[in-house]
Design a protein around this motif. Sequence first.
Motif, PDB file in Angstrom:
ATOM      1  N   ALA A  26      42.675  48.050  74.244  1.00 17.33           N
ATOM      2  CA  ALA A  26      43.929  48.098  75.018  1.00 17.33           C
ATOM      3  C   ALA A  26      44.161  49.459  75.653  1.00 17.33           C
ATOM      4  N   SER A  27      43.136  50.318  75.680  1.00 20.77           N
ATOM      5  CA  SER A  27      43.357  51.658  76.235  1.00 20.77           C
ATOM      6  C   SER A  27      43.273  51.682  77.749  1.00 20.77           C
ATOM      7  N   ARG A  28      42.746  50.636  78.363  1.00 20.50           N
ATOM      8  CA  ARG A  28      42.633  50.579  79.828  1.00 20.50           C
ATOM      9  C   ARG A  28      42.306  49.138  80.222  1.00 20.50           C
ATOM     10  N   ALA A  49      40.940  51.085  70.376  1.00 21.27           N
ATOM     11  CA  ALA A  49      39.808  51.366  71.270  1.00 21.27           C
ATOM     12  C   ALA A  49      39.076  52.550  70.652  1.00 21.27           C
ATOM     13  N   ARG A  50      37.904  52.889  71.202  1.00 17.78           N
ATOM     14  CA  ARG A  50      37.130  54.005  70.616  1.00 17.78           C
ATOM     15  C   ARG A  50      37.594  55.360  71.121  1.00 17.78           C
ATOM     16  N   GLY A  51      37.858  55.474  72.392  1.00 15.69           N
ATOM     17  CA  GLY A  51      38.168  56.769  73.002  1.00 15.69           C
ATOM     18  C   GLY A  51      39.605  57.192  72.719  1.00 15.69           C
ATOM     19  N   GLU A  52      39.751  58.383  72.126  1.00 13.68           N
ATOM     20  CA  GLU A  52      41.075  58.821  71.683  1.00 13.68           C
ATOM     21  C   GLU A  52      42.024  59.116  72.848  1.00 13.68           C
ATOM     22  N   ASN A 100      41.460  39.372  71.051  1.00 18.36           N
ATOM     23  CA  ASN A 100      40.119  39.957  70.966  1.00 18.36           C
ATOM     24  C   ASN A 100      39.625  40.195  72.378  1.00 18.36           C
ATOM     25  N   ASN A 101      39.890  41.414  72.873  1.00 20.03           N
ATOM     26  CA  ASN A 101      39.600  41.748  74.268  1.00 20.03           C
ATOM     27  C   ASN A 101      38.437  42.724  74.402  1.00 20.03           C
ATOM     28  N   ALA A 102      38.312  43.676  73.475  1.00 18.84           N
ATOM     29  CA  ALA A 102      37.288  44.722  73.596  1.00 18.84           C
ATOM     30  C   ALA A 102      35.896  44.105  73.655  1.00 18.84           C
ATOM     31  N   GLY A 165      22.039  38.543  78.072  1.00 23.16           N
ATOM     32  CA  GLY A 165      22.470  39.096  76.780  1.00 23.16           C
ATOM     33  C   GLY A 165      23.973  39.058  76.630  1.00 23.16           C
ATOM     34  N   TYR A 166      24.667  39.653  77.588  1.00 25.05           N
ATOM     35  CA  TYR A 166      26.140  39.660  77.573  1.00 25.05           C
ATOM     36  C   TYR A 166      26.660  38.216  77.641  1.00 25.05           C
ATOM     37  N   GLY A 167      26.065  37.409  78.522  1.00 31.67           N
ATOM     38  CA  GLY A 167      26.511  36.014  78.680  1.00 31.67           C
ATOM     39  C   GLY A 167      26.356  35.231  77.388  1.00 31.67           C
ATOM     40  N   ASP A 198      36.541  38.226  87.845  1.00 27.57           N
ATOM     41  CA  ASP A 198      36.099  39.584  88.209  1.00 27.57           C
ATOM     42  C   ASP A 198      37.299  40.499  88.397  1.00 27.57           C
ATOM     43  N   LEU A 199      37.209  41.685  87.801  1.00 29.81           N
ATOM     44  CA  LEU A 199      38.307  42.652  87.880  1.00 29.81           C
ATOM     45  C   LEU A 199      37.737  44.052  88.106  1.00 29.81           C
ATOM     46  N   ARG A 200      38.507  44.861  88.799  1.00 30.55           N
ATOM     47  CA  ARG A 200      38.091  46.236  89.090  1.00 30.55           C
ATOM     48  C   ARG A 200      38.340  47.106  87.855  1.00 30.55           C
ATOM     49  N   THR A 201      37.360  47.140  86.968  1.00 31.18           N
ATOM     50  CA  THR A 201      37.500  47.891  85.713  1.00 31.18           C
ATOM     51  C   THR A 201      36.217  48.691  85.446  1.00 31.18           C
ATOM     52  N   ALA A 202      36.280  49.507  84.408  1.00 28.59           N
ATOM     53  CA  ALA A 202      35.112  50.316  84.022  1.00 28.59           C
ATOM     54  C   ALA A 202      33.922  49.419  83.667  1.00 28.59           C
ATOM     55  N   LEU A 203      34.203  48.342  82.934  1.00 25.25           N
ATOM     56  CA  LEU A 203      33.117  47.436  82.535  1.00 25.25           C
ATOM     57  C   LEU A 203      32.464  46.803  83.767  1.00 25.25           C
ATOM     58  N   HIS A 204      33.292  46.416  84.731  1.00 22.14           N
ATOM     59  CA  HIS A 204      32.759  45.789  85.945  1.00 22.14           C
ATOM     60  C   HIS A 204      31.948  46.800  86.751  1.00 22.14           C
ATOM     61  N   GLN A 205      32.429  48.052  86.826  1.00 23.91           N
ATOM     62  CA  GLN A 205      31.688  49.084  87.552  1.00 23.91           C
ATOM     63  C   GLN A 205      30.340  49.329  86.889  1.00 23.91           C
TER      64      GLN A 205
HETATM   65  N1  LIG Z   1      36.167  43.266  84.423  1.00 27.68           N
HETATM   66  C1  LIG Z   1      35.646  42.072  84.675  1.00 27.68           C
HETATM   67  O1  LIG Z   1      35.214  41.769  85.814  1.00 27.68           O
HETATM   68  C2  LIG Z   1      35.574  41.045  83.570  1.00 27.68           C
HETATM   69  C3  LIG Z   1      35.145  39.754  83.892  1.00 27.68           C
HETATM   70  C4  LIG Z   1      35.074  38.793  82.893  1.00 27.68           C
HETATM   71  C5  LIG Z   1      35.421  39.125  81.591  1.00 27.68           C
HETATM   72  N2  LIG Z   1      35.822  40.397  81.301  1.00 27.68           N
HETATM   73  C6  LIG Z   1      36.203  40.677  79.913  1.00 27.68           C
HETATM   74  O2  LIG Z   1      37.470  41.294  79.891  1.00 27.68           O
HETATM   75  C7  LIG Z   1      37.594  42.104  78.723  1.00 27.68           C
HETATM   76  C8  LIG Z   1      38.134  43.469  79.085  1.00 27.68           C
HETATM   77  O3  LIG Z   1      37.202  44.117  79.924  1.00 27.68           O
HETATM   78  P1  LIG Z   1      37.631  45.181  81.022  1.00 27.68           P
HETATM   79  O4  LIG Z   1      36.963  44.764  82.267  1.00 27.68           O
HETATM   80  O5  LIG Z   1      39.091  45.400  80.980  1.00 27.68           O
HETATM   81  O6  LIG Z   1      36.825  46.467  80.462  1.00 27.68           O
HETATM   82  P2  LIG Z   1      37.211  47.996  80.408  1.00 27.68           P
HETATM   83  O7  LIG Z   1      38.140  48.394  81.480  1.00 27.68           O
HETATM   84  O8  LIG Z   1      35.910  48.690  80.300  1.00 27.68           O
HETATM   85  O9  LIG Z   1      38.033  48.112  79.030  1.00 27.68           O
HETATM   86  C9  LIG Z   1      37.416  47.820  77.813  1.00 27.68           C
HETATM   87  C10 LIG Z   1      38.346  48.233  76.694  1.00 27.68           C
HETATM   88  O10 LIG Z   1      37.729  47.930  75.459  1.00 27.68           O
HETATM   89  C11 LIG Z   1      37.501  49.138  74.716  1.00 27.68           C
HETATM   90  N3  LIG Z   1      36.252  48.966  74.009  1.00 27.68           N
HETATM   91  C12 LIG Z   1      35.024  48.747  74.532  1.00 27.68           C
HETATM   92  N4  LIG Z   1      34.135  48.634  73.561  1.00 27.68           N
HETATM   93  C13 LIG Z   1      34.802  48.766  72.392  1.00 27.68           C
HETATM   94  C14 LIG Z   1      34.407  48.754  71.045  1.00 27.68           C
HETATM   95  N5  LIG Z   1      33.130  48.576  70.678  1.00 27.68           N
HETATM   96  N6  LIG Z   1      35.346  48.917  70.091  1.00 27.68           N
HETATM   97  C15 LIG Z   1      36.657  49.114  70.434  1.00 27.68           C
HETATM   98  N7  LIG Z   1      37.076  49.142  71.701  1.00 27.68           N
HETATM   99  C16 LIG Z   1      36.146  48.979  72.668  1.00 27.68           C
HETATM  100  C17 LIG Z   1      37.501  50.245  75.759  1.00 27.68           C
HETATM  101  O11 LIG Z   1      37.841  51.526  75.252  1.00 27.68           O
HETATM  102  P3  LIG Z   1      36.691  52.491  74.642  1.00 27.68           P
HETATM  103  O12 LIG Z   1      35.526  52.436  75.578  1.00 27.68           O
HETATM  104  O13 LIG Z   1      37.358  53.834  74.581  1.00 27.68           O
HETATM  105  O14 LIG Z   1      36.378  51.936  73.301  1.00 27.68           O
HETATM  106  C18 LIG Z   1      38.617  49.736  76.669  1.00 27.68           C
HETATM  107  O15 LIG Z   1      39.870  49.958  76.094  1.00 27.68           O
HETATM  108  C19 LIG Z   1      36.216  42.117  78.068  1.00 27.68           C
HETATM  109  O16 LIG Z   1      36.190  41.160  77.028  1.00 27.68           O
HETATM  110  C20 LIG Z   1      35.300  41.667  79.186  1.00 27.68           C
HETATM  111  O17 LIG Z   1      34.136  41.060  78.695  1.00 27.68           O
HETATM  112  C21 LIG Z   1      35.919  41.353  82.261  1.00 27.68           C
END
Ligand SMILES: NC(=O)c1ccc[n+]([C@@H]2O[C@H](COP(=O)([O-])OP(=O)(O)OC[C@H]3O[C@@H](n4cnc5c(N)ncnc54)[C@H](OP(=O)(O)O)[C@@H]3O)[C@@H](O)[C@H]2O)c1
Length: 253
Positions: A26-28, A49-52, A100-102, A165-167, A198-205
């Motif tokens: 929930a940090s971003r 989340a992991r990052g303080e 369960n989002n992380a 893998g992720y899928g 799809d969302l503009r997030t760190a994971l997507h980038q």
């Molecule tokens: N963005 C997309 O396009 C997209 C599409 C489909 C599904 N999703 C899903 O949406 C969810 C949220 O993703 P997001 O796009 O919002 O990603 P994000 O912006 O990268 O955020 C991920 C969050 O999870 C935390 N996190 C990651 N790994 C963790 C771990 N091992 N333990 C604890 N915290 C952890 C991160 O903080 P820290 O790194 O500091 O831990 C951050 O708070 C995920 O389940 C992802 O699979 C995203």
Amino acid sequence: MSTAAATSTQSRSNPKRSRVAIVTGASRGLGLVIAHALEALGHQLVIGARGERALEGAREELLQHGSDVVAIRGDVSDGSARARWVDAARGCGGLDVLVNNASILGGLGALAELDVQRFDRVLAANTVAPMALTQLALPLLEARHGLIVNITSDAAQGAFPGWGGYGASKAALELMTRTLAEELRERTVSAVLVDPGDLRTALHQEAFPNEDISDRPVPEVTRPFWDWLFQQDLETIHGRRFAAQQEALHGIR
Ligand SMILES: NC(=O)c1ccc[n+]([C@@H]2O[C@H](COP(=O)([O-])OP(=O)(O)OC[C@H]3O[C@@H](n4cnc5c(N)ncnc54)[C@H](OP(=O)(O)O)[C@@H]3O)[C@@H](O)[C@H]2O)c1
């Protein structure tokens, strides 16, 4: 402080809120949007989340809206972090919602060359951790007729080259969530799946490292969906899979 060590802080300025939610990651990104939606509906929050620094930033942002927030740093793959999140909810009086989002992407690439150790870490974070956290939280959720929300992806259903893998980690999470929903029918706990799109997030980038992803919508586009979901009668949503952006854009059924 080690990665899994906890920093716990709580607003004392507000009267106690009676509903409680845990949101991992929930940090971003999406997790922070979900936390805001739950906050607006009067939940005390336990966020992880992991990052303080980012987690503390999220806590401060949520506090500005007047919420009660316990922020505990930790990795979802670490059992002691999961126990601290559930203990914190217990300390708040119980648990109504577990999100369960992380998740981690763990790198993309063809299955033929997939690094199996990295795949282990992806499964640990995206599949095993949500189920382990659910197991720990279940007694609290049962006492409150609670809701489990597991965040999935279209990668769980499409066989996208490079995303195997992720899928697979999300496909396993989907089957476990649907199975859990069946198993929990008699136990007054509901479980749903949400694909945010799809969302503009760190994971997507990270998935598209050399690409401009500014055409992807920000996670806030899903907010109307969350506002709707968390106000539903749990009987009506039990076991369902939602596509958050489609629901938000085309009207929620
Ligand atoms: N963005 C997309 O396009 C997209 C599409 C489909 C599904 N999703 C899903 O949406 C969810 C949220 O993703 P997001 O796009 O919002 O990603 P994000 O912006 O990268 O955020 C991920 C969050 O999870 C935390 N996190 C990651 N790994 C963790 C771990 N091992 N333990 C604890 N915290 C952890 C991160 O903080 P820290 O790194 O500091 O831990 C951050 O708070 C995920 O389940 C992802 O699979 C995203």
